[in-house]
Design a protein around this motif. Structure first.
Motif, mmCIF file in Angstrom:
data_model
loop_
_atom_site.group_PDB
_atom_site.id
_atom_site.type_symbol
_atom_site.label_atom_id
_atom_site.label_comp_id
_atom_site.label_asym_id
_atom_site.label_seq_id
_atom_site.Cartn_x
_atom_site.Cartn_y
_atom_site.Cartn_z
ATOM 1 N N LEU A 120 0.855 -1.182 0.000
ATOM 2 C CA LEU A 120 0.000 0.000 0.000
ATOM 3 C C LEU A 120 0.892 1.233 0.000
ATOM 4 C CD1 LEU A 120 -2.674 -1.063 2.633
ATOM 5 C CD2 LEU A 120 -2.898 -1.024 0.149
ATOM 6 N N PRO A 121 0.474 2.288 -0.662
ATOM 7 C CA PRO A 121 1.303 3.493 -0.666
ATOM 8 C C PRO A 121 1.399 4.064 0.749
ATOM 9 C CG PRO A 121 -0.816 3.923 -1.703
ATOM 10 C CD PRO A 121 -0.736 2.455 -1.436
ATOM 11 N N SER A 122 2.570 4.477 1.091
ATOM 12 C CA SER A 122 2.753 5.047 2.434
ATOM 13 C C SER A 122 2.077 6.412 2.495
ATOM 14 C CB SER A 122 4.237 5.158 2.766
ATOM 15 O OG SER A 122 4.854 6.018 1.834
ATOM 16 N N PRO A 123 1.524 6.732 3.648
ATOM 17 C CA PRO A 123 0.825 8.017 3.752
ATOM 18 C C PRO A 123 1.795 9.180 3.558
ATOM 19 C CG PRO A 123 0.723 6.794 5.833
ATOM 20 C CD PRO A 123 1.460 5.961 4.847
ATOM 21 N N THR A 124 1.279 10.214 2.966
ATOM 22 C CA THR A 124 2.109 11.391 2.723
ATOM 23 C C THR A 124 2.242 12.187 4.017
ATOM 24 O OG1 THR A 124 0.189 12.635 2.001
ATOM 25 C CG2 THR A 124 1.469 11.505 0.299
ATOM 26 N N ARG A 155 -18.757 -4.019 11.790
ATOM 27 C CA ARG A 155 -17.557 -4.754 11.377
ATOM 28 C C ARG A 155 -16.325 -3.944 11.727
ATOM 29 N NH1 ARG A 155 -16.680 -6.441 5.189
ATOM 30 N NH2 ARG A 155 -17.957 -4.576 5.045
ATOM 31 N N ILE A 156 -15.248 -4.669 12.114
ATOM 32 C CA ILE A 156 -13.965 -4.044 12.393
ATOM 33 C C ILE A 156 -12.959 -4.623 11.410
ATOM 34 C CG2 ILE A 156 -12.119 -3.753 14.077
ATOM 35 C CD1 ILE A 156 -14.239 -4.210 16.257
ATOM 36 N N VAL A 157 -12.242 -3.737 10.719
ATOM 37 C CA VAL A 157 -11.250 -4.175 9.743
ATOM 38 C C VAL A 157 -9.907 -3.611 10.167
ATOM 39 C CG1 VAL A 157 -10.556 -4.173 7.330
ATOM 40 C CG2 VAL A 157 -12.980 -4.184 7.914
ATOM 41 N N LEU A 158 -8.901 -4.513 10.298
ATOM 42 C CA LEU A 158 -7.547 -4.112 10.648
ATOM 43 C C LEU A 158 -6.671 -4.243 9.409
ATOM 44 C CD1 LEU A 158 -7.192 -6.016 14.032
ATOM 45 C CD2 LEU A 158 -7.734 -3.609 13.710
ATOM 46 N N PHE A 159 -5.956 -3.186 9.077
ATOM 47 C CA PHE A 159 -5.041 -3.193 7.949
ATOM 48 C C PHE A 159 -3.612 -3.232 8.483
ATOM 49 C CE2 PHE A 159 -8.861 -1.213 6.283
ATOM 50 C CZ PHE A 159 -9.027 -1.899 5.092
ATOM 51 N N PHE A 160 -2.794 -4.158 7.976
ATOM 52 C CA PHE A 160 -1.410 -4.294 8.413
ATOM 53 C C PHE A 160 -0.493 -3.662 7.377
ATOM 54 C CE2 PHE A 160 -3.813 -7.775 10.301
ATOM 55 C CZ PHE A 160 -3.491 -7.613 11.647
ATOM 56 N N ASP A 161 0.719 -3.304 7.826
ATOM 57 C CA ASP A 161 1.645 -2.613 6.924
ATOM 58 C C ASP A 161 2.209 -3.512 5.829
ATOM 59 O OD1 ASP A 161 3.242 -4.139 8.514
ATOM 60 O OD2 ASP A 161 4.642 -2.539 9.052
ATOM 61 N N ASP A 162 2.069 -4.831 5.964
ATOM 62 C CA ASP A 162 2.551 -5.719 4.896
ATOM 63 C C ASP A 162 1.490 -5.972 3.834
ATOM 64 O OD1 ASP A 162 0.815 -7.319 6.303
ATOM 65 O OD2 ASP A 162 2.223 -8.984 6.582
ATOM 66 N N GLY A 163 0.361 -5.257 3.882
ATOM 67 C CA GLY A 163 -0.661 -5.375 2.860
ATOM 68 C C GLY A 163 -1.779 -6.344 3.211
#
Length: 170
Positions: A120-124, A155-163
């Motif tokens: 995922l693109p890193s936040p600016t 619903r709870i969605v967790l996004f990890f830094d590895d995609g």
């Protein structure tokens, strides 16, 4: 002896029907009847195909009618091409009772799905720390009144830094 008569002799020698002979030397079937009847003369390509298929034929005899039809040292009957055999059954090839269990190349190596490899693109540099409306200021007399409504988590969605991500529903 004319060339068409020599071609007829080659046909007799091959013990093939005219149509089989045409298929054997890869020419049209009508060419054989036209040449043997004397209507057409064979081309050099036609004669080369005969010579390639029947190498025991004497080239001088085929072209000029001189000498013997068959070479002396190769005076053997026509050798037929081996017939193609059917392929063996797939399971008859496996003779080992432990096939798939002990062989290292039979192991399946699981790779992560392609989707998880996408970064995922890193936040600016611009981050929003609090939840706020963008653009328009909030008016004092709001149309929505959420104080009296009971809200439930859907619903709870967790996004990890590895995609990868995980989703939880209560």
């Amino acid at each position: 002896m004319e060339l068409n008569e020599r071609i007829t002799k080659v046909l007799e020698y091959s013990k093939l029907s005219p149509s089989e002979f045409a298929d054997e030397i890869d020419v049209q079937r009508s060419n054989i009847s036209h040449i043997t009847s004397g209507r057409n003369k064979p081309s050099l390509d036609f004669l080369i195909k005969i010579k390639d298929r029947f190498p025991e034929l004497e080239w001088d005899w085929l072209i000029y009618g001189k000498g013997e039809m068959i070479r002396k040292e190769l005076e053997t009957p026509l050798v037929e091409k081996p017939k193609p055999t059917s392929l063996p059954d797939l399971f008859s090839l496996i003779a080992d009772d432990n096939f798939g269990i002990t062989e290292s190349e039979d192991r399946i190596i699981s790779e992560p799905p392609r989707e998880s490899k996408i970064r995922l693109p890193s936040p600016t540099s611009e981050k929003i720390f609090d939840s706020q409306r963008l653009g328009a200021e909030e008016k004092s007399n709001s149309i929505q009144n959420t104080d009296n409504q009971a809200s439930k988590v859907k619903r709870i969605v967790l996004f990890f830094d590895d995609g990868k991500f995980e989703s939880f529903e209560p």
